[in-house]
Write an enzyme that holds these catalytic residues in place. Structure first.
Site, short mmCIF file in Angstrom:
data_model
loop_
_atom_site.label_atom_id
_atom_site.label_comp_id
_atom_site.label_asym_id
_atom_site.label_seq_id
_atom_site.Cartn_x
_atom_site.Cartn_y
_atom_site.Cartn_z
N ARG A 63 21.96 10.17 18.34
CA ARG A 63 23.24 10.47 17.70
C ARG A 63 24.36 10.24 18.71
O ARG A 63 24.13 10.32 19.92
CB ARG A 63 23.26 11.91 17.19
CG ARG A 63 22.12 12.24 16.22
CD ARG A 63 22.12 13.72 15.85
NE ARG A 63 21.05 14.05 14.91
CZ ARG A 63 19.84 14.48 15.26
NH1 ARG A 63 19.55 14.63 16.54
NH2 ARG A 63 18.94 14.77 14.33
N LYS B 4 20.51 18.27 17.96
CA LYS B 4 21.02 19.33 17.09
C LYS B 4 20.29 20.64 17.37
O LYS B 4 19.10 20.65 17.65
CB LYS B 4 20.83 18.95 15.61
CG LYS B 4 21.84 17.93 15.11
CD LYS B 4 21.67 17.73 13.61
CE LYS B 4 22.75 16.82 13.04
NZ LYS B 4 22.60 16.65 11.58
N HIS C 74 26.08 5.88 13.67
CA HIS C 74 25.03 6.32 12.76
C HIS C 74 24.38 5.12 12.05
O HIS C 74 23.20 5.19 11.67
CB HIS C 74 25.58 7.32 11.74
CG HIS C 74 24.66 8.47 11.52
ND1 HIS C 74 24.31 9.36 12.51
CD2 HIS C 74 23.95 8.86 10.43
CE1 HIS C 74 23.45 10.25 12.03
NE2 HIS C 74 23.22 9.98 10.78
N ARG D 192 21.69 4.04 14.26
CA ARG D 192 20.55 4.96 14.12
C ARG D 192 19.75 4.64 12.86
O ARG D 192 18.51 4.56 12.90
CB ARG D 192 21.09 6.39 14.07
CG ARG D 192 20.06 7.49 13.97
CD ARG D 192 20.76 8.83 14.13
NE ARG D 192 19.97 9.96 13.66
CZ ARG D 192 19.06 10.60 14.38
NH1 ARG D 192 18.80 10.19 15.61
NH2 ARG D 192 18.40 11.63 13.89
N HIS E 144 14.20 14.73 13.83
CA HIS E 144 14.30 15.45 12.56
C HIS E 144 13.34 16.63 12.58
O HIS E 144 12.25 16.55 13.15
CB HIS E 144 13.93 14.53 11.39
CG HIS E 144 14.96 13.48 11.10
ND1 HIS E 144 14.66 12.33 10.38
CD2 HIS E 144 16.27 13.39 11.44
CE1 HIS E 144 15.76 11.58 10.29
NE2 HIS E 144 16.74 12.20 10.93
N TYR F 86 14.15 6.49 4.78
CA TYR F 86 14.07 5.13 5.31
C TYR F 86 12.97 4.31 4.65
O TYR F 86 13.00 3.08 4.67
CB TYR F 86 13.87 5.16 6.83
CG TYR F 86 15.04 5.81 7.53
CD1 TYR F 86 16.26 5.16 7.63
CD2 TYR F 86 14.95 7.09 8.05
CE1 TYR F 86 17.36 5.76 8.24
CE2 TYR F 86 16.03 7.70 8.67
CZ TYR F 86 17.23 7.03 8.76
OH TYR F 86 18.30 7.63 9.36
#
Length: 337
Positions: free
Chosen positions: A160, A185, A259, A262, A285, A294
């Protein structure tokens, strides 16, 4: 006597819950803060004084009116509207846990359904477009080497933008096993393997700028950390160059962003039949449900994923997935219908 003012609960929600208990990072806290700033703007436009507001003034009807206002007056998309609702549900979930006397009000708000939003596969650059972008900077100039290092690392690590600009030189390992150590995150750290060629580009950049291990990896002209806006500026610069040089080979309708890089890396990995759980871990994730989007970018990959998932139901492979992964996989399959 307990303080029932709205400000009391909001302050405690941010300081005691989001920051102290959950340990949310600055960007997450900022996104939650923006929802409340917007809510307060709505309440003031309705003639209410924030200093006098009680928690009980924020009813289910008030929240629904706020969400409608955000969509019609502020032109928020359905996704953004749902994000605002998620924040408010989280807030009233906190209130419910600390002040059960407001259970009726909290439950009414928590039960507000999100609006249905059409799910679209993420946009991404093709492999040829990605190659054009990464080769666009002038590798013979100092600035070009810096831009190449930024763009290449963004794509190859799929990190990110905040993870990229938070990197220090010491977070990069160059050698037989090149990798970067990023803070993601929720202040979670992860190690990301990168291609050997990416390592060579980073090594050339570090040497060109004489960077030391304790220093920031990417800085701006004033010597501070590179910002999100700075990364966007670099990407837009090369988008214009590619539009001029390769009008027929580069999709100029795509909004080039960190992004998108990514999304592109994730899609390319899935298209190469990399296990979806490996992609999940690579992207950082917490659930494979986030990653499975995806798969929908390429119908053929989706078909192979379904076949593979089906083959794992036989007894010989019953222990291949953990209980949580089995539940995630079932949820993933439900989204394909």
């Amino acid at each position: 006597m307990k303080d029932n003012s709205l400000s009391y609960y909001v302050q405690n929600y941010f300081l005691s819950y989001l920051i102290s208990q959950r340990g949310y990072g600055n960007n997450t806290v900022a996104s939650y803060r923006d929802t409340f700033k917007l809510l307060f703007m709505f309440l003031e436009s309705d003639g209410k004084k924030l200093s006098k507001l009680k928690l009980t003034d924020i009813s289910q009807t008030c929240v629904l009116q706020f969400l409608e206002w955000a969509e019609t007056e502020r032109h928020n998309s359905v996704s953004t509207r749902n994000l605002r609702l998620t924040v408010l549900k989280s807030f009233f979930g906190y209130v419910l846990s600390t002040s059960p006397e407001f259970s009726g009000q909290c439950t009414d708000i928590i039960n507000i359904p999100a609006k249905r939003v059409e799910k679209k596969p993420p946009l991404y650059l093709t492999e040829s477009e990605t190659k054009l972008l990464l080769n666009a900077p002038d590798r013979n100039s100092r600035e070009g080497i810096r831009h190449m290092a930024i763009l290449t690392l963004l794509y190859d690590s799929a990190c990110r933008v905040q993870e990229l600009i938070n990197l220090n030189v010491a977070d990069v390992t160059i050698g037989r096993c090149c990798k970067v150590f990023v803070k993601g995150k929720g202040s979670k750290y992860r190690e990301i393997p990168i291609f050997g060629e990416t390592g060579k580009i980073l090594e050339r950049y570090i040497n060109a700028y004489g960077l030391k291990p304790g220093e920031v990896l990417f800085t701006n002209r004033s010597g501070g950390r590179l910002t999100r806006a700075g990364v966007s500026y670099i990407m837009n610069k090369y988008k214009k160059i590619l539009q001029e040089r390769y009008a027929n080979r580069f999709n100029s309708n795509l909004s080039l962003s960190p992004h998108l890089m990514r999304h592109s890396k994730a899609t390319h990995l899935v298209n190469e039949n990399v296990n979806i759980y490996n992609v999940r871990d690579f992207l950082g994730h917490t659930s494979v449900i986030t990653t499975q989007v995806y798969l929908t970018s390429n119908p053929e990959v989706t078909r192979k994923a379904i076949e593979k998932a089906s083959s794992k139901t036989v007894s010989e492979s019953n222990d291949y997935y953990s209980l949580q992964e089995k539940e995630d996989l079932l949820a993933f399959l439900e989204t394909l219908i």
